[in-house]
Design a protein around this motif. Sequence first.
Motif, PDB file in Angstrom:
ATOM      1  N   GLY A 242      -3.074 -29.816 -97.720  1.00  0.00           N
ATOM      2  CA  GLY A 242      -4.011 -29.313 -98.898  1.00  0.00           C
ATOM      3  C   GLY A 242      -5.230 -29.921 -98.746  1.00  0.00           C
ATOM      4  N   GLY A 243      -5.375 -31.071 -97.878  1.00  0.00           N
ATOM      5  CA  GLY A 243      -6.707 -31.916 -97.910  1.00  0.00           C
ATOM      6  C   GLY A 243      -7.935 -31.094 -97.137  1.00  0.00           C
ATOM      7  N   LEU A 244      -9.187 -31.671 -97.485  1.00  0.00           N
ATOM      8  CA  LEU A 244     -10.178 -30.806 -96.708  1.00  0.00           C
ATOM      9  C   LEU A 244     -10.253 -31.194 -95.055  1.00  0.00           C
ATOM     10  CD1 LEU A 244     -13.135 -31.521 -99.240  1.00  0.00           C
ATOM     11  CD2 LEU A 244     -11.737 -29.374 -99.186  1.00  0.00           C
ATOM     12  N   ALA A 245     -10.184 -30.103 -94.328  1.00  0.00           N
ATOM     13  CA  ALA A 245     -10.323 -30.298 -93.132  1.00  0.00           C
ATOM     14  C   ALA A 245     -11.728 -31.100 -92.708  1.00  0.00           C
ATOM     15  CB  ALA A 245     -10.409 -28.972 -92.487  1.00  0.00           C
ATOM     16  N   ASP A 246     -11.828 -31.674 -91.597  1.00  0.00           N
ATOM     17  CA  ASP A 246     -12.831 -32.419 -91.227  1.00  0.00           C
ATOM     18  C   ASP A 246     -13.889 -31.390 -90.486  1.00  0.00           C
ATOM     19  OD1 ASP A 246     -12.419 -35.272 -92.035  1.00  0.00           O
ATOM     20  OD2 ASP A 246     -11.431 -35.758 -90.339  1.00  0.00           O
ATOM     21  N   ILE A 247     -14.989 -31.905 -90.275  1.00  0.00           N
ATOM     22  CA  ILE A 247     -15.909 -30.950 -89.321  1.00  0.00           C
ATOM     23  C   ILE A 247     -15.218 -30.859 -88.141  1.00  0.00           C
ATOM     24  CG2 ILE A 247     -18.373 -30.887 -88.097  1.00  0.00           C
ATOM     25  CD1 ILE A 247     -18.603 -30.970 -91.096  1.00  0.00           C
ATOM     26  N   GLU A 248     -15.316 -29.388 -87.571  1.00  0.00           N
ATOM     27  CA  GLU A 248     -14.940 -29.141 -86.377  1.00  0.00           C
ATOM     28  C   GLU A 248     -13.124 -29.289 -86.174  1.00  0.00           C
ATOM     29  OE1 GLU A 248     -16.491 -27.623 -84.268  1.00  0.00           O
ATOM     30  OE2 GLU A 248     -18.646 -28.195 -84.481  1.00  0.00           O
ATOM     31  N   GLU A 249     -12.685 -29.431 -87.535  1.00  0.00           N
ATOM     32  CA  GLU A 249     -11.277 -29.456 -87.643  1.00  0.00           C
ATOM     33  C   GLU A 249     -10.606 -28.188 -88.153  1.00  0.00           C
ATOM     34  OE1 GLU A 249      -7.352 -31.841 -89.895  1.00  0.00           O
ATOM     35  OE2 GLU A 249      -9.319 -31.919 -90.408  1.00  0.00           O
ATOM     36  N   VAL A 250      -9.810 -27.575 -87.283  1.00  0.00           N
ATOM     37  CA  VAL A 250      -9.222 -26.261 -87.668  1.00  0.00           C
ATOM     38  C   VAL A 250      -8.622 -26.168 -88.880  1.00  0.00           C
ATOM     39  CG1 VAL A 250      -8.049 -24.050 -86.991  1.00  0.00           C
ATOM     40  CG2 VAL A 250      -9.329 -25.166 -85.314  1.00  0.00           C
ATOM     41  N   GLY A 251      -8.536 -25.491 -89.705  1.00  0.00           N
ATOM     42  CA  GLY A 251      -7.791 -25.317 -91.197  1.00  0.00           C
ATOM     43  C   GLY A 251      -7.950 -23.864 -91.711  1.00  0.00           C
ATOM     44  N   GLU A 252      -7.219 -23.780 -92.703  1.00  0.00           N
ATOM     45  CA  GLU A 252      -7.015 -22.416 -93.410  1.00  0.00           C
ATOM     46  C   GLU A 252      -8.308 -22.014 -94.183  1.00  0.00           C
ATOM     47  OE1 GLU A 252      -3.323 -21.049 -95.478  1.00  0.00           O
ATOM     48  OE2 GLU A 252      -4.244 -19.045 -95.881  1.00  0.00           O
ATOM     49  N   ILE A 253      -9.149 -21.249 -94.213  1.00  0.00           N
ATOM     50  CA  ILE A 253      -9.939 -20.488 -94.924  1.00  0.00           C
ATOM     51  C   ILE A 253      -9.399 -20.133 -96.446  1.00  0.00           C
ATOM     52  CG2 ILE A 253     -12.022 -18.987 -95.452  1.00  0.00           C
ATOM     53  CD1 ILE A 253     -12.337 -19.056 -92.453  1.00  0.00           C
ATOM     54  N   VAL A 254      -9.906 -21.081 -97.266  1.00  0.00           N
ATOM     55  CA  VAL A 254      -9.294 -20.989 -98.941  1.00  0.00           C
ATOM     56  C   VAL A 254     -10.707 -20.391 -99.605  1.00  0.00           C
ATOM     57  CG1 VAL A 254      -8.624 -21.824-100.762  1.00  0.00           C
ATOM     58  CG2 VAL A 254      -7.444 -22.230 -98.570  1.00  0.00           C
ATOM     59  N   ALA A 255     -11.015 -19.276-100.505  1.00  0.00           N
ATOM     60  CA  ALA A 255     -12.042 -18.833-100.839  1.00  0.00           C
ATOM     61  C   ALA A 255     -11.825 -18.028-102.351  1.00  0.00           C
ATOM     62  CB  ALA A 255     -12.557 -17.715 -99.784  1.00  0.00           C
ATOM     63  N   THR A 256     -12.951 -18.486-102.903  1.00  0.00           N
ATOM     64  CA  THR A 256     -13.287 -18.027-104.434  1.00  0.00           C
ATOM     65  C   THR A 256     -14.391 -17.005-104.392  1.00  0.00           C
ATOM     66  OG1 THR A 256     -12.355 -20.071-105.093  1.00  0.00           O
ATOM     67  CG2 THR A 256     -13.408 -18.851-106.836  1.00  0.00           C
ATOM     68  N   GLY A 257     -14.114 -15.764-104.825  1.00  0.00           N
ATOM     69  CA  GLY A 257     -15.442 -14.787-104.455  1.00  0.00           C
ATOM     70  C   GLY A 257     -15.924 -14.823-106.104  1.00  0.00           C
ATOM     71  N   PHE A 258     -17.245 -14.499-106.011  1.00  0.00           N
ATOM     72  CA  PHE A 258     -17.931 -14.224-107.486  1.00  0.00           C
ATOM     73  C   PHE A 258     -18.065 -12.974-107.830  1.00  0.00           C
ATOM     74  CE2 PHE A 258     -20.382 -18.256-106.381  1.00  0.00           C
ATOM     75  CZ  PHE A 258     -19.622 -19.221-106.666  1.00  0.00           C
ATOM     76  N   ASN A 259     -17.754 -11.845-106.969  1.00  0.00           N
ATOM     77  CA  ASN A 259     -18.168 -10.548-107.142  1.00  0.00           C
ATOM     78  C   ASN A 259     -17.369  -9.670-107.946  1.00  0.00           C
ATOM     79  OD1 ASN A 259     -20.448 -11.247-106.125  1.00  0.00           O
ATOM     80  ND2 ASN A 259     -20.137 -10.301-104.067  1.00  0.00           N
ATOM     81  N   ASN A 260     -16.056 -10.017-108.067  1.00  0.00           N
ATOM     82  CA  ASN A 260     -14.852  -9.443-108.665  1.00  0.00           C
ATOM     83  C   ASN A 260     -14.499  -9.910-110.089  1.00  0.00           C
ATOM     84  OD1 ASN A 260     -13.101  -7.393-109.415  1.00  0.00           O
ATOM     85  ND2 ASN A 260     -11.697  -8.040-107.495  1.00  0.00           N
ATOM     86  N   TYR A 261     -14.871  -9.369-111.186  1.00  0.00           N
ATOM     87  CA  TYR A 261     -14.522  -9.936-112.573  1.00  0.00           C
ATOM     88  C   TYR A 261     -13.312  -9.146-113.138  1.00  0.00           C
ATOM     89  CZ  TYR A 261     -18.315 -12.949-113.508  1.00  0.00           C
ATOM     90  OH  TYR A 261     -19.422 -14.114-113.430  1.00  0.00           O
ATOM     91  N   ALA A 262     -13.067  -8.143-112.280  1.00  0.00           N
ATOM     92  CA  ALA A 262     -11.811  -7.215-112.993  1.00  0.00           C
ATOM     93  C   ALA A 262     -10.386  -7.760-112.430  1.00  0.00           C
ATOM     94  CB  ALA A 262     -12.047  -5.688-112.021  1.00  0.00           C
ATOM     95  N   MET A 263     -10.553  -8.719-111.234  1.00  0.00           N
ATOM     96  CA  MET A 263      -9.264  -9.374-110.827  1.00  0.00           C
ATOM     97  C   MET A 263      -9.608 -10.613-109.891  1.00  0.00           C
ATOM     98  SD  MET A 263      -6.269  -7.544-108.797  1.00  0.00           S
ATOM     99  CE  MET A 263      -4.736  -8.544-108.178  1.00  0.00           C
ATOM    100  N   PRO A 264     -10.151 -11.723-110.888  1.00  0.00           N
ATOM    101  CA  PRO A 264     -10.679 -12.801-109.930  1.00  0.00           C
ATOM    102  C   PRO A 264      -9.575 -13.597-109.511  1.00  0.00           C
ATOM    103  CG  PRO A 264     -10.958 -12.838-112.650  1.00  0.00           C
ATOM    104  CD  PRO A 264     -10.123 -11.712-112.315  1.00  0.00           C
ATOM    105  N   LEU A 265      -9.845 -13.779-108.150  1.00  0.00           N
ATOM    106  CA  LEU A 265      -8.997 -14.437-107.226  1.00  0.00           C
ATOM    107  C   LEU A 265      -9.729 -15.999-106.954  1.00  0.00           C
ATOM    108  CD1 LEU A 265      -8.011 -11.712-104.723  1.00  0.00           C
ATOM    109  CD2 LEU A 265      -6.863 -12.498-106.678  1.00  0.00           C
ATOM    110  N   ILE A 266      -9.069 -16.985-107.212  1.00  0.00           N
ATOM    111  CA  ILE A 266      -9.509 -18.384-107.124  1.00  0.00           C
ATOM    112  C   ILE A 266      -8.923 -19.227-106.371  1.00  0.00           C
ATOM    113  CG2 ILE A 266     -10.019 -20.241-108.473  1.00  0.00           C
ATOM    114  CD1 ILE A 266     -10.604 -18.328-111.175  1.00  0.00           C
ATOM    115  N   ARG A 267      -9.373 -19.630-105.441  1.00  0.00           N
ATOM    116  CA  ARG A 267      -8.766 -20.644-104.060  1.00  0.00           C
ATOM    117  C   ARG A 267      -7.854 -19.573-103.461  1.00  0.00           C
ATOM    118  NH1 ARG A 267      -7.425 -26.420-104.577  1.00  0.00           N
ATOM    119  NH2 ARG A 267      -8.499 -26.609-102.839  1.00  0.00           N
ATOM    120  N   TYR A 268      -8.031 -18.664-103.064  1.00  0.00           N
ATOM    121  CA  TYR A 268      -7.335 -17.640-102.557  1.00  0.00           C
ATOM    122  C   TYR A 268      -7.107 -17.888-101.004  1.00  0.00           C
ATOM    123  CZ  TYR A 268      -5.627 -12.844-101.101  1.00  0.00           C
ATOM    124  OH  TYR A 268      -4.880 -11.998-100.459  1.00  0.00           O
ATOM    125  N   ARG A 269      -5.852 -17.999-100.616  1.00  0.00           N
ATOM    126  CA  ARG A 269      -5.466 -18.318 -99.203  1.00  0.00           C
ATOM    127  C   ARG A 269      -5.695 -17.135 -98.402  1.00  0.00           C
ATOM    128  NH1 ARG A 269       0.040 -20.799 -98.868  1.00  0.00           N
ATOM    129  NH2 ARG A 269      -0.213 -19.993 -96.763  1.00  0.00           N
TER     130      ARG A 269
END
Length: 470
Positions: free
Chosen positions: A304-331
């Motif tokens: 769950g910690g932040l990956a270093d530069i050039e270290e492979v980790g999972e992309i976890v993302a929060t998108g601003f464009n969908n208010y109908a179903m907000p997904l926050i820190r989505y794996r």
Amino acid sequence: MLSALKAEIQKMRSFIPASVRYGAPYRQKLKYLMESQFFGVERVREGQASDLRDLLRQAFLHTSHYRRMAQEIGCSWQDFRSPEDLRRLPVLARDTVRERQAEFLSDNIPESRRQKRFTGGTGGQPLGFVVERGRTDPLERAFVGRIWDWFGSRFEDPGVIFRGYAVDPADIRRGRFWGPWYPERNWACFSSYHMSGENLPAYAEQIRKLNPMFISCVASDLDPLARYWIEQKLAPLPRLRFIHQSGMLMHSDQRERFEKAFGARAFSTYGQSECTVFAGECEHNTELHVFPEYGVTEILRKDGGLADIEEVGEIVATGFNNYAMPLIRYRTGDLGAWSARGCACGRPFRLLSRLEGRGQYMIVLADGMVVGLNSILYGSHLPGLRMLKQVQVVQDKVGEILLMAVPTQEFNEDAGRALAAGLASVVEGRLVVHFRLVPEIPRVEGEKFKVLVQNLPVSWWTGYSGESPL
Ligand SMILES: [Zn+2]
């Protein structure tokens, strides 16, 4: 009758310029994006923090899942002053969204403005979700519009599309493997399911006739045509500005082939149906630029910690464009690494140096270790791979894969043996590779081509969750 009428209306709408048809959200966002790409890093971050607060306000006040979470944690949307503050909230698993979908729906967006979507992919189980009608798609288009501007084309320009579309069977019987693609009147979409040897001359002829300014594709769909183009020594397309690839990873040999065949720059964008992350290459660089105006993108370690530069980790993302179903820190299930480099374009975006693709592109070695298929297949730079037209990998057993391949004429048994041995040696013998040459790899109509059919319970995050291999 009704569908014919609908098609007619769509056709008429396609004559309206994109800037009018996609409405104010599109126009305003595109205008902002054309300016914000020249902002300094600090100003972009301020904009991002403000967009994040707006999203959290929506989620905390209007969805039961996030309302409850905010109460449990004891926070309000006003507490989030920077993108980093997001780390106070837990990550969100795809399964949670699937199982408790209703709790993520906003109560201030009426049913009529909820647009249902499906995404297949990860683990084979489809996920249903909802986006905001009249807002999410126009905003998405604005981000694509900015990147197309970098490469010199617009939505109104004539283009051809290879994206797994199924063309009307009546047309196919008449030897027409393409059809119009509305709402854009100048676009033609080509079937991805009929690109066998005897049909390719018709594809090539029609594309030359259309003389497109861009090609939009999934790399695996365009590949048979690019090979044909080179084999036949056909001239590049004179007006072509770019080949835009998305929906999967484009490998360096595919990129070279596309650019050689069609005579324009090939670039990738990376995004997801769930609308949480968006990134693209620029005119100067083949690393993906992550768009901060689209959302907040993190790369996390397994702990769950932040990956270093050039270290492979999972992309976890929060998108601003969908208010109908907000997904926050989505794996997302995708793996990536932040690049240590900046880009000559000077835009204030972070770059991804690696994108390993979805969790489902992971395979299990004999000792139970889980590795990315792409790094084995394409990281190894084995010459035999270039002699294959198409590959599909199937894994049913730990430590073994079946590699099915459609060979080119130059491929022979020796090359096959060398390739299987080479692949096994990349992972120090922890993988047995069964190799099978096939005339073609069957495709399921309406589904994206699968490079890997993974029948084991695998994810990068949790590893192999089946029986112990030892
Ligand atoms: Zn750049």
